[in-house]
Design an enzyme around this catalytic site. Structure first.
Site, PDB file in Angstrom:
ATOM      1  N   TRP A 136     -11.557  -4.952 -32.620  1.00 12.74           N
ATOM      2  CA  TRP A 136     -10.446  -5.520 -33.395  1.00 12.74           C
ATOM      3  C   TRP A 136     -10.113  -4.528 -34.495  1.00 12.74           C
ATOM      4  O   TRP A 136     -10.990  -4.114 -35.266  1.00 12.74           O
ATOM      5  CB  TRP A 136     -10.910  -6.853 -33.962  1.00 12.74           C
ATOM      6  CG  TRP A 136      -9.975  -7.571 -34.879  1.00 12.74           C
ATOM      7  CD1 TRP A 136      -8.652  -7.827 -34.686  1.00 12.74           C
ATOM      8  CD2 TRP A 136     -10.306  -8.165 -36.141  1.00 12.74           C
ATOM      9  NE1 TRP A 136      -8.144  -8.544 -35.739  1.00 12.74           N
ATOM     10  CE2 TRP A 136      -9.137  -8.764 -36.651  1.00 12.74           C
ATOM     11  CE3 TRP A 136     -11.476  -8.258 -36.884  1.00 12.74           C
ATOM     12  CZ2 TRP A 136      -9.111  -9.431 -37.870  1.00 12.74           C
ATOM     13  CZ3 TRP A 136     -11.461  -8.930 -38.090  1.00 12.74           C
ATOM     14  CH2 TRP A 136     -10.278  -9.509 -38.578  1.00 12.74           C
ATOM     15  N   ASP A 196     -19.396 -11.169 -35.420  1.00 12.98           N
ATOM     16  CA  ASP A 196     -18.047 -11.691 -35.610  1.00 12.98           C
ATOM     17  C   ASP A 196     -17.809 -12.725 -34.522  1.00 12.98           C
ATOM     18  O   ASP A 196     -17.734 -12.390 -33.338  1.00 12.98           O
ATOM     19  CB  ASP A 196     -17.019 -10.562 -35.523  1.00 12.98           C
ATOM     20  CG  ASP A 196     -15.637 -11.000 -36.012  1.00 12.98           C
ATOM     21  OD1 ASP A 196     -15.435 -12.211 -36.215  1.00 12.98           O
ATOM     22  OD2 ASP A 196     -14.773 -10.131 -36.183  1.00 12.98           O
ATOM     23  N   LYS A 199      -8.919 -20.386 -34.868  1.00 14.19           N
ATOM     24  CA  LYS A 199      -8.452 -20.247 -33.495  1.00 14.19           C
ATOM     25  C   LYS A 199      -8.856 -21.424 -32.622  1.00 14.19           C
ATOM     26  O   LYS A 199      -8.037 -21.974 -31.894  1.00 14.19           O
ATOM     27  CB  LYS A 199      -8.959 -18.933 -32.932  1.00 14.19           C
ATOM     28  CG  LYS A 199      -8.436 -17.714 -33.699  1.00 14.19           C
ATOM     29  CD  LYS A 199      -9.058 -16.440 -33.226  1.00 14.19           C
ATOM     30  CE  LYS A 199      -8.443 -15.244 -33.944  1.00 14.19           C
ATOM     31  NZ  LYS A 199      -8.721 -15.247 -35.400  1.00 14.19           N
TER      32      LYS A 199
END
Length: 411
Positions: free
Chosen positions: A132, A216, A261
């Site tokens: 990312w 993460d 999300k």
């Protein structure tokens, strides 16, 4: 050197995903397709408010709640629910885990970077190649004195995981107290995750070399549709490396948890940061430093998103409905993976496209070159990242044949 004129500052480009969305919004072509932005869309490619979240909103409205400040560390009830979702209730109550509410997963990553740079003073932070893109910017801004190193992750020839290269880089280059960033599940951008046996080998290297892990976890539930399955790596690292009997204890572990999300709460920016310390260490001093960073940056976190998550997870019926919502999202993404692969094969598209179906989560690393991606945008009005990352939620039964034909045309 100080600037003499603020006008001398260079104009920096927008992050690519945001620039793509802006360009897509300005495009008047009726059959345009947005495969760039990493947000879930329903089968009509429209934003989806989860039914469980909508019900929680109604519940909160009927309670006529206030809008007062939260404590600096966040809402304790929300943090308990978030921690238990990630670690399980049995592990989440452990005394060597401390948690703070953050501004989504980005805020958690930023806090982790600041804390590591100022208190651990690592020589290097190891970041997957690719990753990312915000991982690099966060560490560049928050920890400019820590060298960013890449560890191999994606193997173009197989469109799979370069596991041997990853382990070799950590074995040969990582030093005690260095930081390694790991994606817990649904790796962004590749959609490729290690197997359980590979995770075990990664944990062994991390523990033996006494590295500091930053997990993460942005897509718990999005990978498999099962939130417990998607937390497996985190729970394995905890139970194996941080048990009192462990002989392989790393320097510590952060888990950066996004709840934006898997609850569809993108604009609410809801997340948490969990610090795991070796059993011989108390986390209270570390937490005090983290609280100070939060106070300096945002004073205290946001309230409404935390209330929604807590309301959903605290009610058995709503929680069950939310788990079904997550499965619906994961299954739709899996379904369009299969549709795209079949369409590409039906067209006789050169190459093996099985990787699209084998990868997992929101994204597919297609293998398309930056030139091919540019041609898709210019000729076919299909928008995706220049590295070939496709956000699959932009596909549906109505446009998948068009996208497959466009890919066939640019090869």
């Amino acid at each position: 050197m100080a600037l003499k004129n603020l006008g001398d500052l260079p104009v920096l480009p927008l992050p690519e995903s945001f620039a793509l969305t802006a360009a897509y919004n300005e495009d008047s072509f009726p059959n345009k397709v947005n495969l760039g932005q990493g947000v879930y869309r329903d089968n009509n490619c429209q934003p989806w408010v989860l039914p469980s979240v909508r019900k929680a909103e109604e519940t909160l409205h009927n309670q006529q709640v206030n809008h007062e400040y939260l404590p600096i560390a966040g809402d304790s009830k929300f943090l308990t629910k978030a921690r238990d979702l990630l670690f399980s209730p049995e592990i989440g109550s452990s005394e060597n885990i401390t948690s703070l509410q953050t501004i989504a997963g980005t805020g958690a990553n930023h806090l982790a970077a600041i804390f590591c740079a100022r208190n651990l003073h690592p020589k290097n932070v190891f970041i997957s190649d690719p990753t990312w893109d915000n991982h690099h910017l966060i560490w560049e801004v928050a920890a400019p004195n820590v060298t960013r190193k890449l560890y191999p992750y994606y193997e173009p020839s197989t469109r799979g995981l370069n596991f041997e290269g990853m382990l070799a880089e950590l074995e040969n280059s990582a030093e005690e107290n260095d930081v390694v960033i790991l994606h817990a599940c649904a790796h962004n951008p590749t959609g490729i995750d290690p197997t359980k046996e590979q995770w075990k080998k990664i944990a062994e290297v991390v523990g033996r070399k006494k590295l500091f892990v930053v997990f993460d976890c942005a897509y718990q539930g999005f990978a498999s549709g099962d939130t417990d399955a998607d937390a497996w790596a985190i729970r394995y690292f905890y139970s194996t490396l941080f048990a009192e009997s462990s002989s392989l204890t790393p320097a510590g572990m952060f888990v950066c948890q996004s709840l934006s999300k898997n609850f569809g709460l993108y604009g609410e920016r809801i997340g948490a940061l969990h610090l795991v310390t070796p059993s011989s260490n108390s986390p209270e001093g570390a937490k005090a430093h983290l609280v100070q960073f939060v106070r300096a940056e945002i004073s205290c976190p946001s309230l409404f998103g935390a209330r929604i998550v807590q309301t959903v997870l605290d009610d058995a019926e709503l929680r069950s409905k939310w788990q079904e919502d997550v499965r619906i999202m994961a299954l739709r993404i899996k379904g369009v993976r299969t549709l795209l692969k079949l369409e590409l094969e039906k067209l006789g598209t050169p190459g093996d496209w099985s990787h699209i179906e084998q990868q997992i989560g929101m994204f597919s690393f297609t293998g398309l070159s930056s030139a091919q991606v540019q041609e898709l945008k210019e000729k076919h009005h299909i928008y995706m990242l220049s590295n070939g990352r496709m956000s699959l939620s932009g596909l549906n039964e109505s446009n998948v044949a068009y996208v497959a034909q466009a890919i066939r045309d640019v090869l």
